[in-house]
Scaffold this motif. Structure first.
Motif, PDB file in Angstrom:
ATOM      1  N   VAL A  95      12.814   3.081   7.597  1.00 36.42           N
ATOM      2  CA  VAL A  95      11.911   2.663   6.522  1.00 36.42           C
ATOM      3  C   VAL A  95      10.624   2.133   7.144  1.00 36.42           C
ATOM      4  O   VAL A  95      10.662   1.311   8.063  1.00 36.42           O
ATOM      5  N   ALA A  96       9.487   2.609   6.652  1.00 34.15           N
ATOM      6  CA  ALA A  96       8.177   2.130   7.106  1.00 34.15           C
ATOM      7  C   ALA A  96       7.462   1.513   5.901  1.00 34.15           C
ATOM      8  O   ALA A  96       7.368   2.136   4.844  1.00 34.15           O
ATOM      9  N   LEU A  97       6.976   0.284   6.060  1.00 32.29           N
ATOM     10  CA  LEU A  97       6.246  -0.426   5.011  1.00 32.29           C
ATOM     11  C   LEU A  97       4.847  -0.746   5.512  1.00 32.29           C
ATOM     12  O   LEU A  97       4.685  -1.204   6.644  1.00 32.29           O
ATOM     13  N   MET A 155       0.812  -1.187   0.000  1.00 29.63           N
ATOM     14  CA  MET A 155       0.000   0.000   0.000  1.00 29.63           C
ATOM     15  C   MET A 155       0.860   1.257   0.000  1.00 29.63           C
ATOM     16  O   MET A 155       0.618   2.143  -0.789  1.00 29.63           O
ATOM     17  N   ARG A 156       1.850   1.276   0.921  1.00 32.42           N
ATOM     18  CA  ARG A 156       2.601   2.519   1.074  1.00 32.42           C
ATOM     19  C   ARG A 156       3.956   2.234   1.708  1.00 32.42           C
ATOM     20  O   ARG A 156       4.134   1.252   2.411  1.00 32.42           O
ATOM     21  N   TRP A 157       4.899   3.122   1.452  1.00 29.79           N
ATOM     22  CA  TRP A 157       6.213   3.037   2.080  1.00 29.79           C
ATOM     23  C   TRP A 157       6.745   4.450   2.275  1.00 29.79           C
ATOM     24  O   TRP A 157       6.311   5.391   1.612  1.00 29.79           O
ATOM     25  N   SER A 158       7.669   4.596   3.216  1.00 30.03           N
ATOM     26  CA  SER A 158       8.336   5.882   3.423  1.00 30.03           C
ATOM     27  C   SER A 158       9.750   5.624   3.916  1.00 30.03           C
ATOM     28  O   SER A 158      10.029   4.613   4.546  1.00 30.03           O
ATOM     29  N   VAL A 159      10.634   6.555   3.587  1.00 30.87           N
ATOM     30  CA  VAL A 159      12.037   6.485   4.013  1.00 30.87           C
ATOM     31  C   VAL A 159      12.410   7.843   4.589  1.00 30.87           C
ATOM     32  O   VAL A 159      12.096   8.878   4.008  1.00 30.87           O
ATOM     33  N   GLN A 160      13.090   7.818   5.737  1.00 30.01           N
ATOM     34  CA  GLN A 160      13.489   9.049   6.401  1.00 30.01           C
ATOM     35  C   GLN A 160      14.914   8.894   6.928  1.00 30.01           C
ATOM     36  O   GLN A 160      15.237   7.887   7.570  1.00 30.01           O
ATOM     37  N   TYR A 161      15.769   9.880   6.647  1.00 31.48           N
ATOM     38  CA  TYR A 161      17.129   9.878   7.189  1.00 31.48           C
ATOM     39  C   TYR A 161      17.059   9.863   8.704  1.00 31.48           C
ATOM     40  O   TYR A 161      16.243  10.550   9.308  1.00 31.48           O
ATOM     41  N   ASP A 162      17.923   9.063   9.338  1.00 29.71           N
ATOM     42  CA  ASP A 162      17.906   8.974  10.796  1.00 29.71           C
ATOM     43  C   ASP A 162      19.218   9.434  11.415  1.00 29.71           C
ATOM     44  O   ASP A 162      19.214  10.218  12.347  1.00 29.71           O
ATOM     45  N   ASN A 163      20.361   8.943  10.908  1.00 30.70           N
ATOM     46  CA  ASN A 163      21.636   9.230  11.548  1.00 30.70           C
ATOM     47  C   ASN A 163      22.758   8.816  10.600  1.00 30.70           C
ATOM     48  O   ASN A 163      22.542   8.034   9.692  1.00 30.70           O
ATOM     49  N   GLY A 164      23.946   9.300  10.833  1.00 36.09           N
ATOM     50  CA  GLY A 164      25.078   8.905  10.007  1.00 36.09           C
ATOM     51  C   GLY A 164      26.396   9.147  10.706  1.00 36.09           C
ATOM     52  O   GLY A 164      26.472   9.864  11.703  1.00 36.09           O
ATOM     53  N   GLY A 165      27.440   8.519  10.180  1.00 35.60           N
ATOM     54  CA  GLY A 165      28.775   8.680  10.717  1.00 35.60           C
ATOM     55  C   GLY A 165      29.640   7.494  10.355  1.00 35.60           C
ATOM     56  O   GLY A 165      29.135   6.424  10.001  1.00 35.60           O
ATOM     57  N   MET A 166      30.954   7.683  10.375  1.00 38.03           N
ATOM     58  CA  MET A 166      31.915   6.611  10.113  1.00 38.03           C
ATOM     59  C   MET A 166      31.679   5.948   8.750  1.00 38.03           C
ATOM     60  O   MET A 166      31.813   4.741   8.588  1.00 38.03           O
ATOM     61  N   GLY A 167      31.251   6.743   7.746  1.00 34.47           N
ATOM     62  CA  GLY A 167      31.076   6.218   6.398  1.00 34.47           C
ATOM     63  C   GLY A 167      29.761   5.516   6.140  1.00 34.47           C
ATOM     64  O   GLY A 167      29.580   4.888   5.106  1.00 34.47           O
ATOM     65  N   ARG A 225       1.994  -3.157   9.372  1.00 31.04           N
ATOM     66  CA  ARG A 225       3.090  -2.181   9.250  1.00 31.04           C
ATOM     67  C   ARG A 225       4.374  -2.796   9.807  1.00 31.04           C
ATOM     68  O   ARG A 225       4.346  -3.470  10.829  1.00 31.04           O
ATOM     69  N   THR A 226       5.451  -2.524   9.116  1.00 31.38           N
ATOM     70  CA  THR A 226       6.770  -2.953   9.562  1.00 31.38           C
ATOM     71  C   THR A 226       7.700  -1.749   9.511  1.00 31.38           C
ATOM     72  O   THR A 226       7.665  -0.972   8.554  1.00 31.38           O
ATOM     73  N   HIS A 227       8.509  -1.596  10.553  1.00 27.99           N
ATOM     74  CA  HIS A 227       9.499  -0.516  10.598  1.00 27.99           C
ATOM     75  C   HIS A 227      10.889  -1.140  10.627  1.00 27.99           C
ATOM     76  O   HIS A 227      11.151  -2.042  11.426  1.00 27.99           O
ATOM     77  N   LEU A 228      11.761  -0.657   9.773  1.00 27.03           N
ATOM     78  CA  LEU A 228      13.127  -1.168   9.661  1.00 27.03           C
ATOM     79  C   LEU A 228      14.114  -0.023   9.742  1.00 27.03           C
ATOM     80  O   LEU A 228      13.805   1.108   9.363  1.00 27.03           O
TER      81      LEU A 228
END
Length: 53
Positions: free
Chosen positions: A19-21, A1-13, A32-35
């Protein structure tokens, strides 16, 4: 039905994205599944996946 992606954090390459499905089963129940997906910034490949509560 739907999906979304959102930046969360970063570092060390690496970069973590949240991700929500969402989908419906044959009984029209919504699930719903969150990864958390880790991507390698130099190769742009997924280098890890974990579930999130």
């Amino acid at each position: 039905m739907r999906w979304s992606v959102q930046y969360d954090n970063g570092g060390m390459g690496h970069c973590w994205s949240r991700v929500a499905l969402s989908w419906q089963d044959s009984g029209n129940r919504t699930h719903r599944t969150h990864l958390m997906v880790r991507s390698d910034l130099s190769s742009r490949l997924v280098s890890g996946i974990r579930t999130e509560a």
